[in-house]
Write an enzyme that holds these catalytic residues in place. Sequence first.
Site, PDB file in Angstrom:
ATOM      1  N   GLU B  66       0.833  -1.210   0.000  1.00 51.95           N
ATOM      2  CA  GLU B  66       0.000   0.000   0.000  1.00 51.95           C
ATOM      3  C   GLU B  66       0.867   1.258   0.000  1.00 51.95           C
ATOM      4  O   GLU B  66       1.844   1.355   0.728  1.00 51.95           O
ATOM      5  CB  GLU B  66      -0.921  -0.009   1.228  1.00 51.95           C
ATOM      6  N   ASN B 486      21.382   2.078 -27.629  1.00 56.70           N
ATOM      7  CA  ASN B 486      20.558   0.884 -27.460  1.00 56.70           C
ATOM      8  C   ASN B 486      21.299  -0.283 -28.107  1.00 56.70           C
ATOM      9  O   ASN B 486      21.840  -0.138 -29.201  1.00 56.70           O
ATOM     10  CB  ASN B 486      19.191   1.113 -28.145  1.00 56.70           C
ATOM     11  N   GLN B 488      21.799  -4.952 -27.943  1.00 55.16           N
ATOM     12  CA  GLN B 488      21.649  -6.222 -27.228  1.00 55.16           C
ATOM     13  C   GLN B 488      22.591  -7.233 -27.870  1.00 55.16           C
ATOM     14  O   GLN B 488      22.886  -7.156 -29.071  1.00 55.16           O
ATOM     15  CB  GLN B 488      20.197  -6.728 -27.231  1.00 55.16           C
TER      16      GLN B 488
END
Lengths: 659, 659
Positions: B66, B486, B488
Site C-alpha cells: 500500500e 541501445n 543487445q
Amino acid sequence: MGSCCEKVCGVVCISPGDSSGVSNSGESSKESSRCSTPVLDTDRTDRLRDKMKRRIESGDHWFSLEFFPPRTASGAVNLISRFDRMGSGGPLFIDVTWHPAGDPGSDKETSSMMIASTAVNYCGLESVLHLTCCNQTKEKITAHLNKAKRLGLKNIMALRGDPIGEDWVEEDGGFNYATDLVKHIRCEFDDYFDICVAGYPTGHPEAESYDNDLRHLKEKVDAGAHFIVTQLFFRAETFLRFVKDCRAIGITCPILPGIFPIQGYHSLRQLVKLSKLEVPEEIMQVIEPIKDNDAAIRSYGIQQAVEMCKVLLASGEVPGLHFYTLNREVATIEVLRQLGLWAEDPRRPLPWAVSAHPKRKVEDVRPIFWASRPKSYIYRTQDWDDFPNGRWGNSSSPAFGELTDYYLFYLKSKSPKEALLQMWGEELMNEGSVYEVFTNYITGQTNPSGHKVMCLPWNDDPLAPETNLLKDELEKVNRRGILTINSQPNINGKPSSDPIVGWGPAGGYVFQKAYLEFFTSSENVTALLQVLKKYEPRVNYHIVNVQGKNITNAHEMQPNAVTWGIFPGREIIQPTVVDPVSFMYWKDEAFALWIEQWAKLYEDESPSRMIIQYIHDNYFLVNLVDNDFPLDSCLWQVIEDMFALLDSPRETQEEGSQL
Amino acid sequence: MGSCCEKVCGVVCISPGDSSGVSNSGESSKESSRCSTPVLDTDRTDRLRDKMKRRIESGDHWFSLEFFPPRTASGAVNLISRFDRMGSGGPLFIDVTWHPAGDPGSDKETSSMMIASTAVNYCGLESVLHLTCCNQTKEKITAHLNKAKRLGLKNIMALRGDPIGEDWVEEDGGFNYATDLVKHIRCEFDDYFDICVAGYPTGHPEAESYDNDLRHLKEKVDAGAHFIVTQLFFRAETFLRFVKDCRAIGITCPILPGIFPIQGYHSLRQLVKLSKLEVPEEIMQVIEPIKDNDAAIRSYGIQQAVEMCKVLLASGEVPGLHFYTLNREVATIEVLRQLGLWAEDPRRPLPWAVSAHPKRKVEDVRPIFWASRPKSYIYRTQDWDDFPNGRWGNSSSPAFGELTDYYLFYLKSKSPKEALLQMWGEELMNEGSVYEVFTNYITGQTNPSGHKVMCLPWNDDPLAPETNLLKDELEKVNRRGILTINSQPNINGKPSSDPIVGWGPAGGYVFQKAYLEFFTSSENVTALLQVLKKYEPRVNYHIVNVQGKNITNAHEMQPNAVTWGIFPGREIIQPTVVDPVSFMYWKDEAFALWIEQWAKLYEDESPSRMIIQYIHDNYFLVNLVDNDFPLDSCLWQVIEDMFALLDSPRETQEEGSQL
C-alpha cells in the site's frame, strides 16, 4: 451483357455481376496484424507478369510446362502426381490446353478447368488456362472466365482455336480472332487476368503472309496481352529472327520459345501434320534411319533440344523456355537438367506445399495432422475466407469441410484395390497382421506375399526423407503395435538451405520439435498415461478415441508450434503447429480412413474386416510432442518406458485403468 | 441518475451512458488470429479475484503493497521509480490511498487517480484504487469510477472515509457506510470492478461493539466485495481470532492481514493516534528505551514483523500479506526477503514491462527502439485500441502520439538540471566532449569534474545487466564517436530462466539477434555504407537523419524479429522487433531528446548549445541488426571495418559521398 464494351476497350468497364465475389472476398481479406507471409515470399503473391519481370531483371532464366487434359479419371490421378513431381523442379508456371470438343469448362475430373484448378489449388502451381473463342458466344466465354476466377485461376492463354467444320465464316461482332478474346477479357475483367497469346515463328499456317501474321500478333498484344508463347520450331535462328521482327514492329512483351523435345517418330509425324510445320532436312536425316528405335529417337530429341535451348539462352533474347511435354516427364526433365534449369534441390517457401489460390496467399500456418494429406486439408478448408480461420477454433467461421464430401478422385488412393490388397494383406489373421503392414511400410521390406508396402491409408507416398532419419526407431515401435502415421525429428537450428529439413529464404535457420502420432491399443494408452506423468511438462500429449474421448495435458485453445524458422530481416515464421481444435477434426478423418480405405477392401463380416473394425472402434489416436527441442527426443524413451511398465509385474502398475 | 438501482441491487443494472466506451472498445477488441499472448500468461488477463483464487488453490502465498499519493511532483517521480523497483519483487497488487482533501480524483500528477493510473499503465502493476464515499454525491462517485475505468483501473477499495468536521450526520439515501459504496459500484458497474473492503481485527474504533462491526463487515461482503484487507495489528492471534470470527458468521472471501513493520518511534506514535490502536506492552517495552535510535527501531520492527508473519502464514488461514509501506521500501523489502516472498529473480513474462491496462492485454510485440523508454512508448500509444496497431504501419489507425504532448512529468529525467550539467558537462568544448559523456556512461568512470554519468537523454537508468555484457566493445566505439543508445547481444537458445536474458514461462528457450543503435557523423555513415555492402544480407540497417533522409536495405514494411522465445505447448513468441515504420516515429523522438534534454541545459547561442545543435542537425541515427544469431555478432567488425576504411588512404575509399 457487356457488348457495350466492345468498342470502348481500354476504358475501364464494370465487371458484370457474378458469383466471383467469393474469391474477391478472399482477395481483400481484412487487415491483419500478422504480416509475415505476404512479405515472406513475394513470389507467392505477385502476378505472373510481375514474376517474369523480376526474373528478367535479375537475368534468372525460367521454364514452363504445357500439359493437355487427360482422357480418363485414372489418367487425371496420374497427371496430378506428375504435377507434383514436375512442380518440384521449379517451373515458373504450367499451362493446360483447351479442346472445345472435350467439354473443357465442365466439372468433370478430366476437364481443362478442373485440371488447371487442381494444379493451382492442390499442387500450388502457377497455372495458365487455355481458352479458345472460335464458335463461342460471349456469354459462354464470360461464364468460363468467371468460373476460372472463382477457382483461383489468374492467367489465361487466349486463343482463337480451330474452327469446327469446314464451313466456318467470320461472324460480325463475334469472336473471330484471339484479339477479340483478349479485348473481351480486358473489357469484362479489367486487369484481373494475366493474358498470354500465341506467336508463330514461321507465321500462322492460315495467315496471308508472315508480315501479316506479325501485325495480328501486335494487335493481340496491343489489345492487352502480357506475354507471348510461340508455336514449336526446330531451329534457334527461326525463333531469334521472329523475336527480332516482333521487336522491330514494337512488340515489347516477353516472348517465350515453345520447345518440343522430339520423343518418338510417330508423335513427331502427327504433330507436324497438325501444325503444318516442316521438319528440317537435317533432323529428318537423323531420324528416318532410327525411326523404330524409340530410345534412340528420344536420346536424339533430348540432345537436339538441349543444343537449341543453349543457343536461345545464350542469345540474350530468351528469358524463359516453354516446354510442350505431351504429358510426359522424362525427356523434358532431362533437357532441363542438362540446361541446369531443373531445381534439384527446390527451395520450399514453407515446409508444406503452398496453395497457389490467391485467397490463400496469407496462409502461413497449418496443423501438422494433415502433413501427409495436404490435398485433403486444402479441400476441407476450401470454403474459408481467411487462413488460419481464427486458429481453427472460431465457431463463427466456417468449419472444416465434411468428411462425406471429400472423397473426390484426387483424394483417393492412387493404387487400385488389387494393389492395396497385395500390400495390406488379402487376409488378416489378427491385429499383429496390421502391425506387420505398418512395419513393412517403414522398412521397405516385402511382405510374405512378396509385395512392398508403398502406401498406407494415411500416407499416400513412400516415407519422406526426413522420416527416414527415424526409420530404426519407427520400425521397433511399429512392430510392437505403436502404429505410427506421422512424425518428425527435432531440429535445433539447421540452415534453411538444408536439403532434407530446410525451407524458406536463404540465410535462415529452421527448428523443429520432435513429434510422433500413432494409433495404439487402450491397454498401451493406460500405461502410456502413467509414464507420461514423469515427462511433464516436457511432453505434450493429445490422446483420443473414435468416440471423441479426449485426454490431454495441453491448453484447450493453445496451439504448440512444432516447426519454425528465423530469417534475415523477417519476423519469425511458424508454419506448423499441433493444435487441439483441429486435432478433433483430424481425428474423425484419421479414424474414417481405417474403414473407408482399408476395412472396405474386405467382404462384410469377414474376419479381416472385423479386425480393422475392432482397431477402429478400440484403438486411440495419440499425438506426442517433445517440447525440449535442443535435446535428443525423449519420445522413444517414453515408448520404451511404456513397454517396460507393461512388461513389469502387475503390482508396479497403478491400480485400475484410467480409461 | 442511477438511484432507481439502489433498492434492487443484485439485479443487473444498465450502466449509465458515459465515455467509458473508450476502454470498452479495447476490452472487446476484434477477434484476432494471433492468440499467443492471452494464453501465454493467464495472470495478465485474469481479474484480481481470479489470480487470488489460483494462488490460494496452489498454496502459493503472495504479498501486496500500500502506498499513499505524494505531495509534490518530484515526490511523484520518486514514487514511480519505487513502483518499478518494488514491482520487480512480484507483488500481487499495489494499492493507492484516497484522501478527499487532496483532490484525489483530479488530473494532477500527485492525485490518487493519476498515481494509480501510472502504476497500472506505465509500471504494469495490478492496482487497487481506494475510494471513500463519505460526504460525496452519487454523481461525483460515479464520475470517479468512470474515470478510473477509462484509465484502465479494475479494482476499488471501497471505504467510508473519515467524516470531514465534527457535525457529520447520516444522510437519507446518501453514502453513510462503505456498504453503500459497494452497492453503488455493483449497481452502476455490475461486475466490472473487483472490490476490496476494510476489516478491523479489533473492531472499528467507532463501532458499537466488535460483534456489531463484524456484522457490518458481513454486510459489505454480501453487498458484493471480493476480498478484505485488515487494519494493522500487532499480534498474530488478534488477526487469527478475527478470521475465525469472520468465518463463523459466514464471511468466506479472502481476508488479508495488514502488516505494518515499525519503522520509527514517531511514525508509530502518529499511526497509533490516528487509528486509535493500542500498542501492546511487550512492544512498547522494547521500543521506549531505543526511541532515538532509528536504525535499532527499524531493525526491531523488521524482526517483529517477520516473526508475526511467519505465525500468520503457518496458520493456514493467510493466503497473502498486505504491507503498509508508508511509501518506504527498505523495511518492507527486508521483511519480504526474510519470508522468502520477495522474487529475487522475477520471472519476466515478456522482455519488456507489460502494461496492466486491460485494453493492452493482447499486446505481444513492441519495436525495440523504446527499450529504454517504455513509458514513453506506452504514452505515445495510449490511444490505440489494438496492439500492435496494424504493425504500426496502418494509416487508418491512430498514429503515435505527438511528441509535443508527452513531456509529462513522469517522462522527464529524474535528475535536476544541476545534476545533469554535472554529468553531461557545464561546458562542452567540441563533439569530442560529447563522445566523452557517452563513454563515461558506459564505463561508469567519473568525468573530469568528478561526477559519474548515471543517465543519458535516451537512457534514464544505468546500464542494463545485459548491456554490461557488451561493455568493452561499447566503450571502444563510443570513444570514437559511435554514440550508442541501445544494443543487445546475440543469444542462441538460453533457458527462459536465465537471470540476465531470460523471460517467459519456465522450460523454454530464448533467442536474440544482436543489434546496435547509435548516432554518428555523416562522414562515418558514408564509410559505413560502403562497408555494409560486404555484410549483405547478414546485416540489416536503417540509417536516418533528422530531416528524415532514410537509407535502408530492409523491406519497407517487414519487421525483423530480434527477440523470440520457444516454450512448452506454446506458439512462438516474438516480443521485440526492429520495424521500419515505427523507426521513423522513434527517430523524431530520439533526435528531439538532444535538444529538449541536453541542448536546453545551456544558454541560447552558447558554444555548448551549438555543439549539441550541430550534432542534432548533422548526425545520423543508425540501427544495425546482425541476422546470423548463432554466430558471434559481426557488428563490432562492421564498425572496425568502417574505421579502417576511414583511416585508409583516400584512393581506397569510393569516389564521392553517398550522402
